[in-house]
Motif scaffolding. Structure first.
Motif, PDB file in Angstrom:
ATOM      1  N   SER A  70       0.850  -1.186   0.000  1.00 30.88           N
ATOM      2  CA  SER A  70       0.000   0.000   0.000  1.00 30.88           C
ATOM      3  C   SER A  70       0.889   1.240   0.000  1.00 30.88           C
ATOM      4  O   SER A  70       2.068   1.160   0.325  1.00 30.88           O
ATOM      5  N   PRO A  71       0.346   2.407  -0.386  1.00 31.33           N
ATOM      6  CA  PRO A  71       1.161   3.620  -0.446  1.00 31.33           C
ATOM      7  C   PRO A  71       1.847   3.969   0.877  1.00 31.33           C
ATOM      8  O   PRO A  71       2.898   4.605   0.887  1.00 31.33           O
ATOM      9  N   SER A  72       1.260   3.560   1.995  1.00 28.75           N
ATOM     10  CA  SER A  72       1.827   3.901   3.306  1.00 28.75           C
ATOM     11  C   SER A  72       2.898   2.909   3.770  1.00 28.75           C
ATOM     12  O   SER A  72       3.592   3.165   4.759  1.00 28.75           O
ATOM     13  N   ASP A  73       3.026   1.782   3.074  1.00 27.90           N
ATOM     14  CA  ASP A  73       3.999   0.773   3.492  1.00 27.90           C
ATOM     15  C   ASP A  73       5.423   1.198   3.168  1.00 27.90           C
ATOM     16  O   ASP A  73       5.697   1.731   2.096  1.00 27.90           O
ATOM     17  N   ARG A  74       6.319   0.915   4.087  1.00 28.57           N
ATOM     18  CA  ARG A  74       7.738   1.176   3.843  1.00 28.57           C
ATOM     19  C   ARG A  74       8.429  -0.024   3.202  1.00 28.57           C
ATOM     20  O   ARG A  74       9.464   0.120   2.571  1.00 28.57           O
ATOM     21  N   ALA A  75       7.861  -1.185   3.392  1.00 25.84           N
ATOM     22  CA  ALA A  75       8.438  -2.406   2.825  1.00 25.84           C
ATOM     23  C   ALA A  75       7.524  -2.955   1.748  1.00 25.84           C
ATOM     24  O   ALA A  75       6.302  -2.836   1.829  1.00 25.84           O
ATOM     25  N   THR A  76       8.122  -3.550   0.734  1.00 26.31           N
ATOM     26  CA  THR A  76       7.342  -4.175  -0.325  1.00 26.31           C
ATOM     27  C   THR A  76       6.666  -5.434   0.201  1.00 26.31           C
ATOM     28  O   THR A  76       7.271  -6.239   0.915  1.00 26.31           O
ATOM     29  N   SER A  77       5.424  -5.614  -0.179  1.00 24.36           N
ATOM     30  CA  SER A  77       4.647  -6.761   0.271  1.00 24.36           C
ATOM     31  C   SER A  77       4.088  -7.518  -0.923  1.00 24.36           C
ATOM     32  O   SER A  77       3.557  -6.914  -1.863  1.00 24.36           O
ATOM     33  N   ILE A  78       4.220  -8.835  -0.898  1.00 21.56           N
ATOM     34  CA  ILE A  78       3.669  -9.701  -1.934  1.00 21.56           C
ATOM     35  C   ILE A  78       2.839 -10.780  -1.261  1.00 21.56           C
ATOM     36  O   ILE A  78       3.294 -11.419  -0.305  1.00 21.56           O
ATOM     37  N   ASN A  79       1.612 -10.969  -1.743  1.00 16.37           N
ATOM     38  CA  ASN A  79       0.680 -11.903  -1.097  1.00 16.37           C
ATOM     39  C   ASN A  79       0.585 -11.651   0.415  1.00 16.37           C
ATOM     40  O   ASN A  79       0.496 -12.578   1.223  1.00 16.37           O
ATOM     41  N   ASN A  80       0.634 -10.362   0.776  1.00 13.22           N
ATOM     42  CA  ASN A  80       0.561  -9.910   2.171  1.00 13.22           C
ATOM     43  C   ASN A  80       1.730 -10.394   3.032  1.00 13.22           C
ATOM     44  O   ASN A  80       1.608 -10.484   4.259  1.00 13.22           O
TER      45      ASN A  80
END
Length: 328
Positions: free
Chosen positions: A119-129
């Motif tokens: 999400s735009p607010s995430d600092r880390a990349t997320s895949i499949n949560n």
């Protein structure tokens, strides 16, 4: 509408030019050594075992490496589950951060893809949560390895506002709210900023402002491929016609087509034949490297590794050199 920027923007051209070559075995074992030193012992040992069977079939790859605790909890994964943790693309941190939530990443498990959930607010990349390590554990430009704290779930379902097919497989007309000009302009600006100026110029000159209820799909080779394969300006119109399909097909639509399915293009008599090789979608012998490179409600762009040529040697290009805007 959502859009995905190109992964290709940050990948050197020499990576693409070497697409026909397999990953060297030494690189895979180097990655396993780094994983071992970084505390990913189980994945390091697993990578060495499956390297020849999986990774050496691809010229580039990204490995998502579960932690030792994940292996302890879940046990040794099946070969299919391992394939689900391997992407046949060199995914840099910058390229991953540019992908919108809902964008799909192809894997080496045929017919299965991972979903970006950052999400735009995430600092880390997320895949499949599941969050990735901020930077690759290993990166030589062709092979990248990220750490994750648990295994990806092949049954994961993304519930956010990502791309969906919306029956586009049948090219059904839909009501749309944004203007055609605005939709094309966003695609043009994105392509221009990422090494696709030739394709962007074509869209700007020929398609901007055109109203087509079913949208279009563009299979875009990077500028280097275009400049190396065509020299005369009068070749451009027919060249680009063969890369444009008169219907909007997202990645989810394309992967649902069976091998041998033919997509018509705007070049009379020229069709695109869909096949697969080791989980990678192939169009007239050319791999799709970056699905959903850009998409909105009217335009979808997929990055391909080279220009598309006719598989039928008897094909003769139509002598009509200019697009008729009313075709769209």
């Amino acid at each position: 509408m959502a859009s995905s920027l190109a992964l290709l923007f940050f990948i050197p051209s020499f990576v693409l030019s070497s697409f026909c070559h397999a990953l060297p075995r030494e690189a895979v074992f180097d990655a396993a050594d780094v994983l071992l030193d970084s505390g990913f012992v189980s994945m390091a040992l697993t990578l060495e075992v499956v390297a020849e069977r999986l990774l050496e079939q691809s010229p580039s790859a990204t490995v998502f490496a579960p932690s030792d605790s994940a292996f302890k909890k879940s046990g040794q994964p099946s070969l299919d589950l391992l394939r689900f943790h391997l992407a046949p693309l060199p995914l840099t941190p910058s390229s991953l951060r540019l992908l919108s939530a809902g964008a799909r990443i192809p894997t080496m498990l045929p017919g299965q893809s991972l979903t970006v959930t950052t999400s735009p607010s995430d600092r880390a990349t997320s895949i499949n949560n599941i969050k990735l390590t901020p930077s690759p554990i290993y990166d030589d430009g062709f092979l990248l390895v990220y750490g994750i704290d648990r295994f990806f779930d092949p049954n994961f379902q993304f519930n956010g506002q990502g791309p969906s097919s919306d029956s586009n497989s049948f090219c059904s007309a839909k009501n749309r709210t944004s203007g055609a000009s605005d939709s094309f302009n966003r695609a043009i600006q994105t392509l221009k900023s990422g090494g696709y100026s030739a394709v962007a110029s074509f869209l700007g000159m020929q398609l901007s402002g055109v109203a087509e209820p079913n949208g279009i799909t563009v299979f875009a080779p990077a500028d280097d491929s275009v400049m190396n394969r065509i020299g005369d300006f009068d070749q451009y119109p027919s060249f680009f016609r063969r890369h444009v399909v008169p219907c909007r097909f997202l990645w989810n639509d394309l992967v649902n087509f069976g091998d041998g399915f033919m997509l018509p293009t705007f070049l009379d008599g020229f069709s695109i034949n869909i096949t697969r090789s080791d989980g990678v979608l192939i169009l007239n012998g050319v791999p799709v490297l970056f699905p959903d490179l850009f998409f909105n409600d009217r335009v979808v762009v997929h990055g391909v590794s080279d220009i598309l040529v006719a598989q039928d040697e008897t094909f003769q290009e139509n002598q009509k050199n200019l697009f008729d805007p009313f075709e769209f």
